[in-house]
Write a protein that holds these residues in place. Structure first.
Motif, PDB file in Angstrom:
ATOM      1  N   GLY A  71       0.786  -1.223   0.000  1.00  0.00           N
ATOM      2  CA  GLY A  71       0.000   0.000   0.000  1.00  0.00           C
ATOM      3  C   GLY A  71       0.819   1.274   0.000  1.00  0.00           C
ATOM      4  O   GLY A  71       0.251   2.365   0.035  1.00  0.00           O
ATOM      5  N   VAL A  72       2.126   1.191  -0.070  1.00  0.00           N
ATOM      6  CA  VAL A  72       2.994   2.369  -0.093  1.00  0.00           C
ATOM      7  C   VAL A  72       3.430   2.633  -1.531  1.00  0.00           C
ATOM      8  O   VAL A  72       3.925   1.733  -2.214  1.00  0.00           O
ATOM      9  N   LEU A  73       3.228   3.857  -1.970  1.00  0.00           N
ATOM     10  CA  LEU A  73       3.585   4.213  -3.337  1.00  0.00           C
ATOM     11  C   LEU A  73       5.091   4.223  -3.523  1.00  0.00           C
ATOM     12  O   LEU A  73       5.845   4.584  -2.614  1.00  0.00           O
ATOM     13  N   ASP A  74       5.535   3.819  -4.704  1.00  0.00           N
ATOM     14  CA  ASP A  74       6.960   3.788  -5.028  1.00  0.00           C
ATOM     15  C   ASP A  74       7.463   5.218  -5.232  1.00  0.00           C
ATOM     16  O   ASP A  74       6.977   5.943  -6.103  1.00  0.00           O
ATOM     17  N   THR A  75       8.417   5.639  -4.438  1.00  0.00           N
ATOM     18  CA  THR A  75       8.915   7.012  -4.477  1.00  0.00           C
ATOM     19  C   THR A  75       9.552   7.338  -5.820  1.00  0.00           C
ATOM     20  O   THR A  75       9.334   8.431  -6.388  1.00  0.00           O
ATOM     21  N   ARG A  76      10.331   6.414  -6.349  1.00  0.00           N
ATOM     22  CA  ARG A  76      11.008   6.667  -7.617  1.00  0.00           C
ATOM     23  C   ARG A  76       9.992   6.817  -8.753  1.00  0.00           C
ATOM     24  O   ARG A  76      10.141   7.690  -9.608  1.00  0.00           O
ATOM     25  N   ALA A  77       8.957   5.994  -8.736  1.00  0.00           N
ATOM     26  CA  ALA A  77       7.921   6.094  -9.761  1.00  0.00           C
ATOM     27  C   ALA A  77       7.166   7.413  -9.640  1.00  0.00           C
ATOM     28  O   ALA A  77       6.784   8.019 -10.650  1.00  0.00           O
ATOM     29  N   GLN A  78       6.951   7.881  -8.409  1.00  0.00           N
ATOM     30  CA  GLN A  78       6.295   9.167  -8.208  1.00  0.00           C
ATOM     31  C   GLN A  78       7.114  10.303  -8.809  1.00  0.00           C
ATOM     32  O   GLN A  78       6.574  11.211  -9.451  1.00  0.00           O
ATOM     33  N   ILE A  79       8.422  10.242  -8.611  1.00  0.00           N
ATOM     34  CA  ILE A  79       9.301  11.273  -9.173  1.00  0.00           C
ATOM     35  C   ILE A  79       9.269  11.231 -10.693  1.00  0.00           C
ATOM     36  O   ILE A  79       9.228  12.276 -11.369  1.00  0.00           O
ATOM     37  N   LEU A  80       9.281  10.028 -11.256  1.00  0.00           N
ATOM     38  CA  LEU A  80       9.236   9.902 -12.716  1.00  0.00           C
ATOM     39  C   LEU A  80       7.923  10.406 -13.283  1.00  0.00           C
ATOM     40  O   LEU A  80       7.890  10.948 -14.392  1.00  0.00           O
ATOM     41  N   SER A  81       6.832  10.241 -12.553  1.00  0.00           N
ATOM     42  CA  SER A  81       5.551  10.769 -13.026  1.00  0.00           C
ATOM     43  C   SER A  81       5.608  12.288 -13.123  1.00  0.00           C
ATOM     44  O   SER A  81       4.994  12.896 -14.012  1.00  0.00           O
ATOM     45  N   ARG A  82       6.357  12.925 -12.229  1.00  0.00           N
ATOM     46  CA  ARG A  82       6.558  14.378 -12.302  1.00  0.00           C
ATOM     47  C   ARG A  82       7.411  14.752 -13.504  1.00  0.00           C
ATOM     48  O   ARG A  82       7.228  15.813 -14.103  1.00  0.00           O
ATOM     49  N   ARG A  83       8.354  13.900 -13.859  1.00  0.00           N
ATOM     50  CA  ARG A  83       9.169  14.162 -15.045  1.00  0.00           C
ATOM     51  C   ARG A  83       8.310  14.128 -16.318  1.00  0.00           C
ATOM     52  O   ARG A  83       8.529  14.894 -17.245  1.00  0.00           O
ATOM     53  N   VAL A  84       7.326  13.222 -16.340  1.00  0.00           N
ATOM     54  CA  VAL A  84       6.405  13.179 -17.480  1.00  0.00           C
ATOM     55  C   VAL A  84       5.586  14.464 -17.536  1.00  0.00           C
ATOM     56  O   VAL A  84       5.361  15.029 -18.609  1.00  0.00           O
ATOM     57  N   TRP A  85       5.156  14.936 -16.376  1.00  0.00           N
ATOM     58  CA  TRP A  85       4.383  16.190 -16.316  1.00  0.00           C
ATOM     59  C   TRP A  85       5.201  17.367 -16.848  1.00  0.00           C
ATOM     60  O   TRP A  85       4.680  18.241 -17.542  1.00  0.00           O
ATOM     61  N   GLU A  86       6.492  17.387 -16.536  1.00  0.00           N
ATOM     62  CA  GLU A  86       7.359  18.455 -17.036  1.00  0.00           C
ATOM     63  C   GLU A  86       7.445  18.430 -18.554  1.00  0.00           C
ATOM     64  O   GLU A  86       7.522  19.482 -19.200  1.00  0.00           O
ATOM     65  N   ILE A  87       7.437  17.238 -19.136  1.00  0.00           N
ATOM     66  CA  ILE A  87       7.452  17.116 -20.592  1.00  0.00           C
ATOM     67  C   ILE A  87       6.138  17.624 -21.169  1.00  0.00           C
ATOM     68  O   ILE A  87       6.121  18.338 -22.192  1.00  0.00           O
ATOM     69  N   ILE A  88       5.026  17.295 -20.534  1.00  0.00           N
ATOM     70  CA  ILE A  88       3.724  17.762 -21.014  1.00  0.00           C
ATOM     71  C   ILE A  88       3.644  19.285 -20.966  1.00  0.00           C
ATOM     72  O   ILE A  88       3.049  19.918 -21.843  1.00  0.00           O
ATOM     73  N   LEU A  89       4.280  19.893 -19.967  1.00  0.00           N
ATOM     74  CA  LEU A  89       4.282  21.354 -19.877  1.00  0.00           C
ATOM     75  C   LEU A  89       5.070  21.992 -21.007  1.00  0.00           C
ATOM     76  O   LEU A  89       4.851  23.165 -21.341  1.00  0.00           O
ATOM     77  N   LEU A  90       5.995  21.257 -21.614  1.00  0.00           N
ATOM     78  CA  LEU A  90       6.770  21.788 -22.734  1.00  0.00           C
ATOM     79  C   LEU A  90       5.976  21.762 -24.029  1.00  0.00           C
ATOM     80  O   LEU A  90       6.339  22.453 -24.990  1.00  0.00           O
ATOM     81  N   LEU A  91       4.893  21.003 -24.076  1.00  0.00           N
ATOM     82  CA  LEU A  91       4.073  20.914 -25.276  1.00  0.00           C
ATOM     83  C   LEU A  91       3.084  22.072 -25.314  1.00  0.00           C
ATOM     84  O   LEU A  91       2.735  22.644 -24.279  1.00  0.00           O
TER      85      LEU A  91
END
Length: 409
Positions: free
Chosen positions: A227-247
Motif C-alpha cells: 500500500g505504499v507508493l513507489d517514491t522513484r515512480a512518483q518522481i518519474l511521473s513528475r518528469r512526465v508532467w514536465e514534458i507535457i508542460l513543454l508541449l
C-alpha cells in the motif's frame, strides 16, 4: 515513444522492475533535453511563427505568470527609418527572440523587396537584395551600450546579457561575411509540421504520456509494506508532467473550455477520476479567467487589444452560467480528491484539491473584487497582511449565498 511504450507495458504494479524504471528515466531525460534544446536553438524561428499567427507556445505559459520581469526595449533603426519603436519583452526572452521581433517589424516597415534592396544599397555602399542567389547573406545587426549582440549570443536571455527597462538598441543591416558574426551552423529549421512538440501533441502520443504518468503515480513499492507508493515512480511521473508542460496546450481541451455551454460534457472535460488530466484542465480554466495583464505578452507595445478585459469577463460569466462553477463545487463535495481512507493518496490528488479550492475562490467572488483577487492568487509572495485583508472582506462572506443558492438554500 515506442521505447517508452515498451517499458511501460512491462511495468507491474506488484513486482515493478527497477530495470524498467531506469529505462523510463533515461527515455524521459532524453526526450525532455531534446525538446528544450530544440526550442532554444530555434527560438528565432519560433518567434517568427508566433508573429505570423502560427505560434507554438508551451503549456507552461499557462502555469506561471510572473516568472520574469517585463522589459521595454527601445529600438532606434538606422537608414531611412528614423523613428524609434518600443517592444514589450520579458527578461527571460532570448536575444534571438528580440532579434526576431525587430526583424519582423523592420520587414513590415520597409515593405517590398525593392524598397529593401534600395535601402540596403545605401547602407552597404552597393546594390543588394535579401534572399537573392549569389548575393551576400544579410542580417540585422543589433548594438546596445556599445556592444554588438552577435549571433553567438542568441541563446542567452536578455537578463543574462544585462538588459534593463527602456534600454536603447540600435538596429541596422549588415553582412554576416564579417568574421566573428556567424555562430555555429544549425541544420535548417524543419518547418512547423515537424516540430517535436507538435508531433508529441498528436492524440496517440499525448494519451500515451498521460497513461504513463497515471501508471507511474499508482505504482506501489515492492520491498516495503503493501500500500505504499513507489517514491522513484512518483518522481518519474513528475518528469512526465514536465514534458507535457513543454508541449503546446491541447487544442481540443482548450476549445472545449473556451466554447463551454450548458450542453458541454463536464465529465469528459473535467474528469475527477484522472487527477493528472483534471489538473491539466484546471490550469486552462485558471488562464482563461485571468485578466489580460496577467497573461504573458511580448511584442510591439501598441499591439495589445483594449477588448481583452471584456473577453475575459465574458468568459467567466459564460463558464458560471454553463454550470462550470457548480460542477467544480460538486467535485469538491464528492470527496473524490480526498483520502477517503485510502493509504495510497498520491500528491496528484493533493495538488488537484489545492487548485480546485483556488478556482472556487477565484470564480466565487463578486466581479468587483475579482481583478484584485487575481493579482493575489498569482503573486505567491503576497504578504500575510494583504491576504488577510481580502479574506475577511465582506464579499467573501457572501459567496455561499450568492453563487450557490440551489445548493445551500
Amino acid at each position: 515513444m515506442s521505447y517508452l511504450q515498451e517499458a511501460t507495458s512491462n511495468l507491474d504494479n506488484l513486482t515493478g522492475s527497477e530495470d524498467q524504471l531506469l529505462r523510463i528515466q533515461r527515455a524521459l531525460l532524453l526526450l525532455k533535453s531534446h525538446m528544450e534544446t530544440f526550442r532554444k536553438k530555434y527560438a528565432y524561428n519560433f518567434r517568427r511563427l508566433a508573429l505570423e499567427g502560427k505560434s507554438v507556445p508551451s503549456h507552461a505559459d499557462l502555469v506561471s505568470v510572473r516568472h520574469s520581469s517585463p522589459l521595454r526595449i527601445v529600438v532606434q533603426p538606422g537608414g531611412s527609418i528614423g523613428e524609434k519603436v518600443t517592444f514589450d519583452m520579458s527578461s527571460s526572452d532570448l536575444v534571438s527572440e528580440l532579434r526576431a521581433e525587430i526583424t519582423s517589424w523592420w520587414e513590415e516597415k520597409v515593405g517590398s523587396s525593392l524598397e529593401v534592396g534600395s535601402m540596403l544599397g545605401s547602407l552597404l555602399g552597393g546594390s543588394s537584395v535579401i534572399g537573392g542567389k549569389g548575393k551576400a547573406k544579410l542580417h540585422l545587426r543589433l548594438i546596445s551600450q556599445g556592444q554588438e549582440l552577435h549571433r553567438d549570443m542568441d541563446e542567452r536571455s536578455l537578463s543574462d546579457v544585462g538588459f534593463k527597462d527602456m534600454q536603447l538598441v540600435f538596429a541596422n543591416i549588415g553582412s554576416t561575411n564579417r568574421p566573428g558574426l556567424e555562430r555555429a551552423e544549425l541544420p535548417p529549421f524543419p518547418g512547423r509540421s515537424q516540430i517535436p512538440m507538435l508531433l508529441l501533441l498528436e492524440s496517440k502520443h499525448f494519451d500515451q504520456l498521460f497513461s504513463l504518468m497515471s501508471k507511474l503515480s499508482s505504482l506501489t513499492a515492492t520491498r516495503k509494506e503493501a500500500g505504499v507508493l513507489d517514491t522513484r515512480a512518483q518522481i518519474l511521473s513528475r518528469r512526465v508532467w514536465e514534458i507535457i508542460l513543454l508541449l503546446p496546450t491541447n487544442p481540443n481541451i482548450m476549445r472545449g473550455l473556451q466554447e463551454i455551454d450548458p450542453s458541454s460534457g463536464f465529465e469528459s472535460l473535467l474528469d475527477p477520476n484522472s487527477a493528472q488530466k483534471l489538473l491539466y484542465s484546471f490550469y486552462i480554466i485558471d488562464w482563461l479567467g485571468r485578466p489580460a495583464r496577467l497573461r504573458r505578452f511580448s511584442g510591439l507595445a501598441e499591439a495589445s487589444s483594449p477588448h481583452t478585459g471584456q473577453v475575459q469577463s465574458g468568459w467567466i460569466k459564460q463558464f458560471i452560467s454553463a454550470g462550470g462553477l457548480k460542477h467544480l463545487f460538486s467535485v469538491f463535495l464528492s470527496g473524490v480528491l480526498g483520502r477517503r481512507g485510502d493509504s495510497c493518496w498520491s500528491e496528484w490528488s493533493l495538488d488537484c484539491l489545492g487548485f480546485l479550492l483556488r478556482l472556487l475562490v477565484q470564480f466565487g467572488v463578486d466581479q468587483v473584487d475579482a481583478d484584485t483577487l487575481a493579482d493575489q492568487l498569482v503573486e505567491s509572495t503576497a504578504s500575510t497582511k494583504k491576504r488577510n485583508k481580502w479574506i475577511f472582506s465582506r464579499h467573501t462572506r457572501l459567496i455561499r449565498a450568492k453563487l450557490f443558492p440551489s445548493i445551500f438554500n
